[in-house]
Scaffold this motif. Structure first.
Motif, PDB file in Angstrom:
ATOM      1  N   UNK A  42       0.836  -1.209   0.000  1.00  0.00           N
ATOM      2  CA  UNK A  42       0.000   0.000   0.000  1.00  0.00           C
ATOM      3  C   UNK A  42       0.869   1.258   0.000  1.00  0.00           C
ATOM      4  N   UNK A  43       1.880   1.308   0.872  1.00  0.00           N
ATOM      5  CA  UNK A  43       2.751   2.479   0.940  1.00  0.00           C
ATOM      6  C   UNK A  43       3.542   2.661  -0.355  1.00  0.00           C
ATOM      7  N   UNK A  44       4.007   1.547  -0.936  1.00  0.00           N
ATOM      8  CA  UNK A  44       4.761   1.652  -2.178  1.00  0.00           C
ATOM      9  C   UNK A  44       3.855   2.074  -3.334  1.00  0.00           C
ATOM     10  N   UNK A  45       2.626   1.568  -3.354  1.00  0.00           N
ATOM     11  CA  UNK A  45       1.680   1.986  -4.379  1.00  0.00           C
ATOM     12  C   UNK A  45       1.388   3.478  -4.299  1.00  0.00           C
ATOM     13  N   UNK A  46       1.251   4.009  -3.093  1.00  0.00           N
ATOM     14  CA  UNK A  46       1.035   5.454  -2.921  1.00  0.00           C
ATOM     15  C   UNK A  46       2.235   6.236  -3.429  1.00  0.00           C
TER      16      UNK A  46
END
Length: 296
Positions: A42-46
Protein backbone atom coordinates in the motif's frame (compact mmCIF):
# COMPACT_ATOMS: atom_id res chain seq x y z
CA UNK A 1 10.20 -18.64 20.84
CA UNK A 2 13.35 -19.69 19.01
CA UNK A 3 15.38 -22.84 19.41
CA UNK A 4 17.95 -24.47 17.16
CA UNK A 5 17.88 -28.06 16.01
CA UNK A 6 21.21 -29.24 14.59
CA UNK A 7 21.27 -32.19 12.23
CA UNK A 8 24.79 -32.05 10.82
CA UNK A 9 23.60 -29.59 8.18
CA UNK A 10 22.46 -25.99 8.43
CA UNK A 11 20.35 -25.64 11.57
CA UNK A 12 16.65 -25.06 11.01
CA UNK A 13 15.35 -22.26 13.24
CA UNK A 14 12.34 -23.93 14.83
CA UNK A 15 10.15 -20.85 15.31
CA UNK A 16 6.78 -21.06 17.01
CA UNK A 17 4.12 -20.26 14.35
CA UNK A 18 2.34 -18.19 17.05
CA UNK A 19 4.37 -15.05 17.72
CA UNK A 20 2.04 -13.64 20.39
CA UNK A 21 -0.56 -15.29 22.62
CA UNK A 22 -3.00 -13.05 24.49
CA UNK A 23 -5.35 -15.26 26.44
CA UNK A 24 -7.38 -17.26 23.94
CA UNK A 25 -6.22 -15.03 21.06
CA UNK A 26 -3.25 -16.37 19.10
CA UNK A 27 -1.46 -14.13 16.61
CA UNK A 28 0.34 -16.11 13.92
CA UNK A 29 3.38 -15.22 11.85
CA UNK A 30 1.37 -16.24 8.78
CA UNK A 31 -1.22 -13.56 9.45
CA UNK A 32 1.47 -11.02 10.29
CA UNK A 33 3.12 -11.73 6.94
CA UNK A 34 -0.09 -10.80 5.14
CA UNK A 35 -0.42 -7.61 7.15
CA UNK A 36 3.20 -6.64 6.46
CA UNK A 37 2.90 -7.42 2.76
CA UNK A 38 -0.30 -5.43 2.33
CA UNK A 39 1.02 -2.50 4.38
CA UNK A 40 4.30 -2.29 2.45
CA UNK A 41 2.51 -2.74 -0.87
CA UNK A 42 0.00 0.00 0.00
CA UNK A 43 2.75 2.48 0.94
CA UNK A 44 4.76 1.65 -2.18
CA UNK A 45 1.68 1.99 -4.38
CA UNK A 46 1.03 5.45 -2.92
CA UNK A 47 4.63 6.37 -3.66
CA UNK A 48 4.35 5.20 -7.29
CA UNK A 49 1.20 7.18 -8.10
CA UNK A 50 2.61 10.30 -6.42
CA UNK A 51 5.96 10.16 -8.22
CA UNK A 52 5.18 12.24 -11.30
CA UNK A 53 8.60 11.45 -12.84
CA UNK A 54 7.37 7.92 -13.52
CA UNK A 55 4.37 9.02 -15.60
CA UNK A 56 4.21 10.60 -19.08
CA UNK A 57 3.80 14.38 -18.92
CA UNK A 58 4.16 14.12 -15.15
CA UNK A 59 0.50 13.12 -14.79
CA UNK A 60 -0.62 10.04 -12.86
CA UNK A 61 -4.17 8.84 -13.58
CA UNK A 62 -4.44 7.53 -10.00
CA UNK A 63 -4.33 9.46 -6.72
CA UNK A 64 -3.13 8.41 -3.29
CA UNK A 65 -6.70 8.62 -2.05
CA UNK A 66 -7.80 6.13 -4.70
CA UNK A 67 -5.03 3.77 -3.61
CA UNK A 68 -6.36 4.09 -0.04
CA UNK A 69 -9.91 3.35 -1.18
CA UNK A 70 -8.74 0.34 -3.18
CA UNK A 71 -7.17 -1.46 -0.21
CA UNK A 72 -10.42 -2.98 1.08
CA UNK A 73 -11.16 -4.42 -2.37
CA UNK A 74 -7.61 -5.72 -2.59
CA UNK A 75 -7.69 -7.42 0.81
CA UNK A 76 -10.97 -9.15 0.03
CA UNK A 77 -9.62 -10.30 -3.32
CA UNK A 78 -6.43 -11.67 -1.76
CA UNK A 79 -8.11 -13.51 1.10
CA UNK A 80 -11.16 -14.87 -0.72
CA UNK A 81 -9.35 -15.66 -3.95
CA UNK A 82 -6.29 -17.13 -2.25
CA UNK A 83 -8.31 -19.36 0.04
CA UNK A 84 -10.78 -20.54 -2.60
CA UNK A 85 -7.90 -21.18 -5.00
CA UNK A 86 -6.19 -23.42 -2.46
CA UNK A 87 -9.42 -25.25 -1.64
CA UNK A 88 -10.30 -25.87 -5.29
CA UNK A 89 -6.84 -26.58 -6.75
CA UNK A 90 -4.80 -28.09 -3.94
CA UNK A 91 -6.88 -29.79 -1.26
CA UNK A 92 -10.59 -30.14 -2.07
CA UNK A 93 -10.89 -33.50 -0.29
CA UNK A 94 -9.93 -32.10 3.12
CA UNK A 95 -12.39 -29.23 2.95
CA UNK A 96 -15.21 -31.42 1.70
CA UNK A 97 -14.61 -33.67 4.72
CA UNK A 98 -14.39 -30.74 7.18
CA UNK A 99 -15.87 -27.58 5.59
CA UNK A 100 -15.32 -25.38 8.65
CA UNK A 101 -11.53 -25.59 8.22
CA UNK A 102 -11.94 -23.37 5.16
CA UNK A 103 -11.94 -20.45 7.60
CA UNK A 104 -8.70 -21.49 9.36
CA UNK A 105 -6.50 -19.25 7.21
CA UNK A 106 -4.00 -18.80 10.08
CA UNK A 107 -2.94 -22.43 9.57
CA UNK A 108 -1.81 -21.68 6.02
CA UNK A 109 -3.40 -22.89 2.83
CA UNK A 110 -3.51 -19.90 0.49
CA UNK A 111 -2.88 -20.22 -3.24
CA UNK A 112 -1.17 -17.37 -5.07
CA UNK A 113 -2.91 -18.14 -8.36
CA UNK A 114 -6.32 -17.99 -6.68
CA UNK A 115 -5.33 -14.75 -4.95
CA UNK A 116 -4.26 -13.32 -8.31
CA UNK A 117 -7.66 -14.04 -9.83
CA UNK A 118 -9.36 -12.59 -6.75
CA UNK A 119 -7.30 -9.40 -6.95
CA UNK A 120 -8.01 -8.93 -10.68
CA UNK A 121 -11.75 -9.32 -10.06
CA UNK A 122 -11.55 -6.86 -7.15
CA UNK A 123 -9.66 -4.31 -9.28
CA UNK A 124 -12.17 -4.62 -12.13
CA UNK A 125 -15.03 -3.91 -9.71
CA UNK A 126 -13.16 -0.99 -8.16
CA UNK A 127 -12.33 0.57 -11.53
CA UNK A 128 -15.91 0.27 -12.72
CA UNK A 129 -17.05 2.27 -9.72
CA UNK A 130 -14.29 4.87 -9.72
CA UNK A 131 -13.43 5.15 -13.45
CA UNK A 132 -9.76 4.61 -12.66
CA UNK A 133 -7.88 3.19 -15.70
CA UNK A 134 -7.79 -0.56 -15.06
CA UNK A 135 -4.47 -1.45 -16.65
CA UNK A 136 -2.64 1.43 -14.97
CA UNK A 137 -3.99 0.37 -11.60
CA UNK A 138 -3.01 -3.25 -12.29
CA UNK A 139 0.51 -2.00 -13.10
CA UNK A 140 0.79 -0.16 -9.78
CA UNK A 141 -0.51 -3.15 -7.84
CA UNK A 142 1.76 -5.56 -9.73
CA UNK A 143 4.83 -3.48 -8.89
CA UNK A 144 3.83 -3.65 -5.21
CA UNK A 145 3.04 -7.37 -4.97
CA UNK A 146 6.62 -8.64 -4.38
CA UNK A 147 6.44 -7.32 -0.80
CA UNK A 148 3.59 -9.72 -0.05
CA UNK A 149 5.31 -12.59 -1.84
CA UNK A 150 8.50 -12.07 0.16
CA UNK A 151 6.79 -12.03 3.54
CA UNK A 152 4.45 -14.86 2.56
CA UNK A 153 7.34 -17.18 1.65
CA UNK A 154 9.07 -16.36 4.92
CA UNK A 155 5.87 -17.38 6.69
CA UNK A 156 5.89 -20.68 4.75
CA UNK A 157 9.43 -21.21 6.04
CA UNK A 158 8.41 -20.49 9.64
CA UNK A 159 5.45 -22.85 9.29
CA UNK A 160 7.79 -25.59 7.97
CA UNK A 161 5.66 -26.07 4.86
CA UNK A 162 6.28 -26.17 1.11
CA UNK A 163 9.84 -27.40 1.62
CA UNK A 164 12.06 -28.70 -1.13
CA UNK A 165 13.48 -31.99 -2.33
CA UNK A 166 16.19 -33.92 -0.43
CA UNK A 167 19.60 -32.38 -0.98
CA UNK A 168 23.24 -32.49 0.09
CA UNK A 169 23.92 -28.77 -0.41
CA UNK A 170 25.57 -27.15 2.64
CA UNK A 171 22.49 -25.05 3.37
CA UNK A 172 20.04 -28.00 3.30
CA UNK A 173 17.81 -28.27 6.36
CA UNK A 174 15.84 -30.96 8.14
CA UNK A 175 12.32 -29.61 8.47
CA UNK A 176 10.19 -30.84 11.41
CA UNK A 177 7.43 -31.83 8.99
CA UNK A 178 9.67 -33.06 6.17
CA UNK A 179 11.09 -36.31 7.47
CA UNK A 180 14.71 -37.10 8.39
CA UNK A 181 16.38 -36.03 5.13
CA UNK A 182 17.99 -32.60 4.71
CA UNK A 183 16.03 -30.63 2.12
CA UNK A 184 16.29 -27.52 -0.01
CA UNK A 185 14.77 -24.53 1.84
CA UNK A 186 12.74 -23.80 -1.28
CA UNK A 187 10.59 -21.26 0.59
CA UNK A 188 13.69 -19.06 0.88
CA UNK A 189 14.48 -19.56 -2.80
CA UNK A 190 11.00 -18.32 -3.65
CA UNK A 191 11.28 -15.42 -1.21
CA UNK A 192 14.47 -14.39 -3.01
CA UNK A 193 13.17 -14.86 -6.57
CA UNK A 194 9.51 -13.83 -6.24
CA UNK A 195 10.20 -11.18 -3.62
CA UNK A 196 13.63 -9.58 -3.93
CA UNK A 197 14.61 -10.30 -7.56
CA UNK A 198 11.14 -9.63 -8.96
CA UNK A 199 10.88 -6.36 -7.00
CA UNK A 200 14.23 -5.21 -8.42
CA UNK A 201 13.18 -6.12 -11.97
CA UNK A 202 9.98 -4.12 -11.61
CA UNK A 203 11.84 -1.25 -9.94
CA UNK A 204 14.18 -0.98 -12.91
CA UNK A 205 11.21 -1.28 -15.30
CA UNK A 206 9.17 1.50 -13.67
CA UNK A 207 12.01 3.86 -12.80
CA UNK A 208 14.57 3.38 -15.59
CA UNK A 209 12.32 2.36 -18.50
CA UNK A 210 9.18 4.24 -17.37
CA UNK A 211 6.93 1.27 -18.06
CA UNK A 212 4.01 2.91 -16.21
CA UNK A 213 3.60 4.99 -19.37
CA UNK A 214 2.63 1.82 -21.26
CA UNK A 215 -0.42 0.39 -19.47
CA UNK A 216 -0.25 -3.36 -18.74
CA UNK A 217 3.49 -3.55 -19.51
CA UNK A 218 4.50 -3.54 -15.83
CA UNK A 219 1.78 -6.05 -15.02
CA UNK A 220 2.88 -8.19 -17.95
CA UNK A 221 6.48 -8.22 -16.75
CA UNK A 222 5.30 -9.18 -13.29
CA UNK A 223 3.16 -12.17 -14.22
CA UNK A 224 5.65 -13.38 -16.84
CA UNK A 225 8.55 -13.32 -14.38
CA UNK A 226 6.47 -14.81 -11.57
CA UNK A 227 5.33 -17.67 -13.80
CA UNK A 228 8.91 -18.37 -14.85
CA UNK A 229 10.35 -18.15 -11.32
CA UNK A 230 7.62 -20.33 -9.84
CA UNK A 231 8.07 -22.95 -12.55
CA UNK A 232 11.85 -23.01 -12.08
CA UNK A 233 11.58 -23.51 -8.31
CA UNK A 234 8.99 -26.28 -8.69
CA UNK A 235 10.95 -27.98 -11.47
CA UNK A 236 14.27 -28.13 -9.61
CA UNK A 237 13.75 -27.75 -5.85
CA UNK A 238 10.24 -27.63 -4.43
CA UNK A 239 8.26 -30.76 -3.64
CA UNK A 240 4.58 -30.65 -4.69
CA UNK A 241 1.85 -30.74 -2.07
CA UNK A 242 1.65 -34.24 -0.61
CA UNK A 243 -2.05 -34.66 -1.28
CA UNK A 244 -1.53 -33.89 -4.99
CA UNK A 245 1.93 -35.13 -5.88
CA UNK A 246 3.12 -34.82 -9.46
CA UNK A 247 0.39 -34.48 -12.07
CA UNK A 248 2.37 -36.08 -14.88
CA UNK A 249 5.69 -37.81 -15.53
CA UNK A 250 7.23 -37.18 -12.13
CA UNK A 251 7.91 -33.53 -12.94
CA UNK A 252 4.69 -31.58 -13.69
CA UNK A 253 3.17 -29.89 -10.62
CA UNK A 254 -0.04 -27.98 -10.08
CA UNK A 255 1.97 -24.80 -9.54
CA UNK A 256 3.68 -25.21 -12.91
CA UNK A 257 0.38 -25.95 -14.64
CA UNK A 258 -1.26 -22.84 -13.16
CA UNK A 259 1.79 -20.72 -14.02
CA UNK A 260 1.66 -21.55 -17.73
CA UNK A 261 -1.35 -19.28 -18.44
CA UNK A 262 0.44 -16.52 -16.52
CA UNK A 263 3.46 -16.79 -18.81
CA UNK A 264 1.26 -16.63 -21.90
CA UNK A 265 -0.78 -13.68 -20.61
CA UNK A 266 2.43 -11.92 -19.60
CA UNK A 267 3.87 -12.29 -23.09
CA UNK A 268 0.63 -10.97 -24.60
CA UNK A 269 0.56 -7.97 -22.26
CA UNK A 270 4.17 -7.06 -22.99
CA UNK A 271 3.72 -7.43 -26.75
CA UNK A 272 0.53 -5.36 -26.93
CA UNK A 273 1.26 -2.57 -24.43
CA UNK A 274 1.22 0.86 -26.08
CA UNK A 275 2.33 4.28 -24.84
CA UNK A 276 -0.32 6.54 -23.38
CA UNK A 277 -0.23 9.97 -21.77
CA UNK A 278 -2.84 11.00 -19.23
CA UNK A 279 -3.91 14.60 -18.75
CA UNK A 280 -5.92 16.19 -15.92
CA UNK A 281 -9.59 16.40 -16.91
CA UNK A 282 -9.94 19.87 -15.43
CA UNK A 283 -8.21 22.35 -13.18
CA UNK A 284 -9.68 20.70 -10.07
CA UNK A 285 -8.03 17.42 -11.03
CA UNK A 286 -4.75 19.23 -11.61
CA UNK A 287 -4.96 20.83 -8.18
CA UNK A 288 -5.74 17.46 -6.61
CA UNK A 289 -2.74 15.96 -8.40
CA UNK A 290 -0.40 18.69 -7.19
CA UNK A 291 -1.66 18.43 -3.62
CA UNK A 292 -1.46 14.63 -3.72
CA UNK A 293 2.11 14.72 -4.98
CA UNK A 294 3.12 17.04 -2.16
CA UNK A 295 1.84 14.71 0.55
CA UNK A 296 4.44 12.66 2.44
Amino acid sequence: MLSLQTFGVLAYPNIDPVFLQIGPIALHWYGLAYVAGILCGWLYGRYLVANTRLWPNGVSPITKLQIDDMILYLVLGIVLGGRLGYVLFYNPQQYLADPLTVFSVWDGGMAFHGGLVGVVVALVLFCRQTKVPLYSLIDVVAASVPFGLFFGRLANFINSELWGSPSTVPWAMVFPTGGPEPRHPSQLYEAALEGVVLFLILLVATHAFKTLGRPRLTGGIFILCYGIFRSIVEAFWRIPDEQLGYLYGGWLTMGMLLSLPMILVGLWAIATAKPVAYAPKNSEDAGTKAEDTARP
